[in-house]
Design an enzyme around this catalytic site. Structure first.
Site, PDB file in Angstrom:
ATOM      1  N   ARG A 105      38.410  31.794  43.721  1.00 45.13           N
ATOM      2  CA  ARG A 105      37.940  31.938  45.080  1.00 45.13           C
ATOM      3  C   ARG A 105      38.987  32.810  46.103  1.00 45.13           C
ATOM      4  O   ARG A 105      38.907  33.386  46.907  1.00 45.13           O
ATOM      5  CB  ARG A 105      37.668  30.582  45.648  1.00 45.13           C
ATOM      6  CG  ARG A 105      37.085  30.597  47.173  1.00 45.13           C
ATOM      7  CD  ARG A 105      36.937  29.185  47.685  1.00 45.13           C
ATOM      8  NE  ARG A 105      35.582  28.644  46.956  1.00 45.13           N
ATOM      9  CZ  ARG A 105      34.227  29.030  47.328  1.00 45.13           C
ATOM     10  NH1 ARG A 105      34.027  29.608  48.563  1.00 45.13           N
ATOM     11  NH2 ARG A 105      33.347  28.442  46.484  1.00 45.13           N
ATOM     12  N   TYR A 218      35.178  26.984  32.994  1.00 44.12           N
ATOM     13  CA  TYR A 218      35.217  28.551  32.590  1.00 44.12           C
ATOM     14  C   TYR A 218      36.931  28.890  33.368  1.00 44.12           C
ATOM     15  O   TYR A 218      37.337  28.484  34.067  1.00 44.12           O
ATOM     16  CB  TYR A 218      34.082  29.374  33.547  1.00 44.12           C
ATOM     17  CG  TYR A 218      34.129  29.172  34.991  1.00 44.12           C
ATOM     18  CD1 TYR A 218      34.933  29.773  36.093  1.00 44.12           C
ATOM     19  CD2 TYR A 218      33.178  28.289  35.300  1.00 44.12           C
ATOM     20  CE1 TYR A 218      34.769  29.481  37.316  1.00 44.12           C
ATOM     21  CE2 TYR A 218      32.982  28.024  36.853  1.00 44.12           C
ATOM     22  CZ  TYR A 218      33.618  28.539  37.815  1.00 44.12           C
ATOM     23  OH  TYR A 218      33.588  28.402  38.977  1.00 44.12           O
ATOM     24  N   ASP A 295      26.389  29.739  54.403  1.00 43.07           N
ATOM     25  CA  ASP A 295      26.101  28.397  54.474  1.00 43.07           C
ATOM     26  C   ASP A 295      25.660  27.842  55.679  1.00 43.07           C
ATOM     27  O   ASP A 295      24.996  26.748  56.046  1.00 43.07           O
ATOM     28  CB  ASP A 295      27.350  27.562  54.137  1.00 43.07           C
ATOM     29  CG  ASP A 295      27.537  27.631  52.572  1.00 43.07           C
ATOM     30  OD1 ASP A 295      26.782  27.749  51.812  1.00 43.07           O
ATOM     31  OD2 ASP A 295      28.649  27.115  52.390  1.00 43.07           O
TER      32      ASP A 295
END
Length: 439
Positions: A105, A218, A295
């Site tokens: 991120r 992952y 969001d």
């Protein structure tokens, strides 16, 4: 020069600044934090997210720092059995015209931030919280008075609220109170790949399912780290974010999982916990020249791995629609809202339905495994085509008969040519009803 204010300097806010400024508008990004920074671990970017980054001119940069995923692996976390995999190789990339990747991120965020810093039309203001807004510009002209902390005011031609789950802009546009506690806690830890045994290293996103819980992992950061993210339905009474948790407590909540899953979890240190929250979809997230994004507009559980992708899609659409004089901004923002609400609400439903898919137990888990194991790669591609294959992020509105609904183990409904048509509207498990906005 026309000025658009973006409340919130996260991934969605920075992407919006790039998209809007690309059409000649000055953009001021107001971030409540003391600096522009992004916390968190891994993000999955399906082809639709990479298409959005391509429209922002950043797909090549992100592609160089991301890890291409070879498959999505679905494992029975109790028995350890491999149930099904969706291969993400040449056939997948040919069909969806891009790769499925994972990226840290922070690396994605810094890519967006550098692009904003390099733009003469983007101004970044830290320690600048947006606390509300009023309609009308200077001298009664059309526009928006953006209310900042400490009584400051910024006049703009439009305001985009990209200020997240607890959006101050949403509080006035929608006014629906606090987010909904989903009753689920997710734990996150990042492990250096050299600590991971060779037999546990996979260039895949792997899910290990269990009763009332599941575990996904992952590689991220160019494969240098393994991202661990187990979730459990433990009904926390209060919400919290980034709370440190002892490793032993995490392991104890997933003791029901098989040996391989437990070995992976045992690698985690410095665990932190978040309570998952979302909101019900609403029909309207605009108010004149004010609109919500990401969001702030349509917060969803992370189980569809599409939160960042939806914010990037929003940013592309809103930027392209604001390629007009400011007198048209109100109408264009309403068009943005109308074109995005059904797609984002379907992803919202998919995220919630995934809880039933991954957290099933006993007979339901066996039925799920049988259904998934019978699906071919083509079946799986058909299932995600409406989502991963989208290149037009503002398709015509309206509902149509649906696609797969795996949460009910009902199998395929219609996998004809429409599944490959990004403009074809879809629903998940039938017609979609959005509740009327509550003011």
């Amino acid at each position: 020069m026309t000025t658009v204010v973006v409340a919130g300097g996260g991934i969605g806010g920075l992407a919006t600044a790039l998209s809007v400024s690309a059409h000649g508008h000055r953009v001021v990004v107001c971030e409540r934090g003391e600096e522009f920074a992004e916390l968190g671990a891994g993000i999955q970017l399906a082809p639709n997210g990479m298409h959005a980054l391509d429209r922002l001119g950043l797909a090549g940069t992100v592609g160089r720092i991301a890890v291409p995923v070879e498959e999505l692996r679905f494992m029975d976390g109790v028995t350890g059995d491999h149930v099904v995999s969706m291969p993400l190789g040449e056939e997948y990339r040919r069909r969806f015209r891009n790769a499925y990747v994972v990226v840290h991120r922070g690396e994605l965020y810094r890519t967006l931030l550098r692009a904003c810093q390099d733009s003469d039309l983007v101004e970044l203001r830290a320690s600048c919280p947006v606390v509300g807004y009023e309609h009308g510009g200077d001298g009664g002209a059309p526009g928006v008075r953006v209310l900042l902390g400490q009584g400051r005011v910024l006049t703009a031609d439009a305001l985009v609220g990209a200020d997240g789950l607890h959006s101050a802009v949403r509080a006035k546009v929608v006014g629906d109170g606090a987010p909904r506690n989903a009753g689920i806690t997710v734990y996150r830890s990042i492990v250096p790949m050299e600590r991971v045994p060779e037999d546990l290293r996979h260039r895949s996103v792997s899910w290990w399912t269990g009763p009332g819980r599941h575990f996904v992992h992952y590689p991220i950061a160019g494969g240098r780290y393994l991202n661990l993210a187990p979730s459990v339905e433990n009904r926390p009474s209060e919400t919290f974010s980034g709370l440190p948790v002892p490793a032993a407590d995490v392991r104890a909540q997933f003791a029901v999982l098989c040996d391989t899953a437990r070995r992976l979890l045992a690698l985690g240190t410095d665990w932190k916990a978040w309570v998952l929250v979302d909101r019900e979809p609403v029909r309207e997230w605009t108010d004149g020249r004010v609109a919500l994004l990401g969001d702030a507009a349509h917060p969803m559980l992370h189980y569809a791995a599409q939160g960042a992708c939806m914010a990037l899609e929003d940013a592309v659409v809103i930027g392209e629609l604001l390629d007009c004089p400011p007198r048209h901004f109100g109408a264009r923002l309403r068009q943005y809202n109308a074109s995005r609400r059904e797609r984002t609400a379907r992803v919202h439903r998919l995220a919630r339905d995934s809880i039933r898919l991954w957290h099933a137990r006993d007979a339901d888990a066996r039925a799920r495994n049988e259904t998934l194991a019978a699906m071919s790669a083509t079946d799986l591609y058909d299932y995600v085509a409406w989502l991963h294959g989208a290149r037009d992020f503002a398709p015509p509105t309206g509902s149509a008969e649906g696609t797969y609904t795996l949460a009910g183990y009902l199998g395929p409904a219609d996998s004809g040519s429409a599944a490959d048509d990004p403009a074809a509207p879809h629903t998940l498990g039938g017609s979609l009803e959005l509740p009327e906005q509550q003011r």
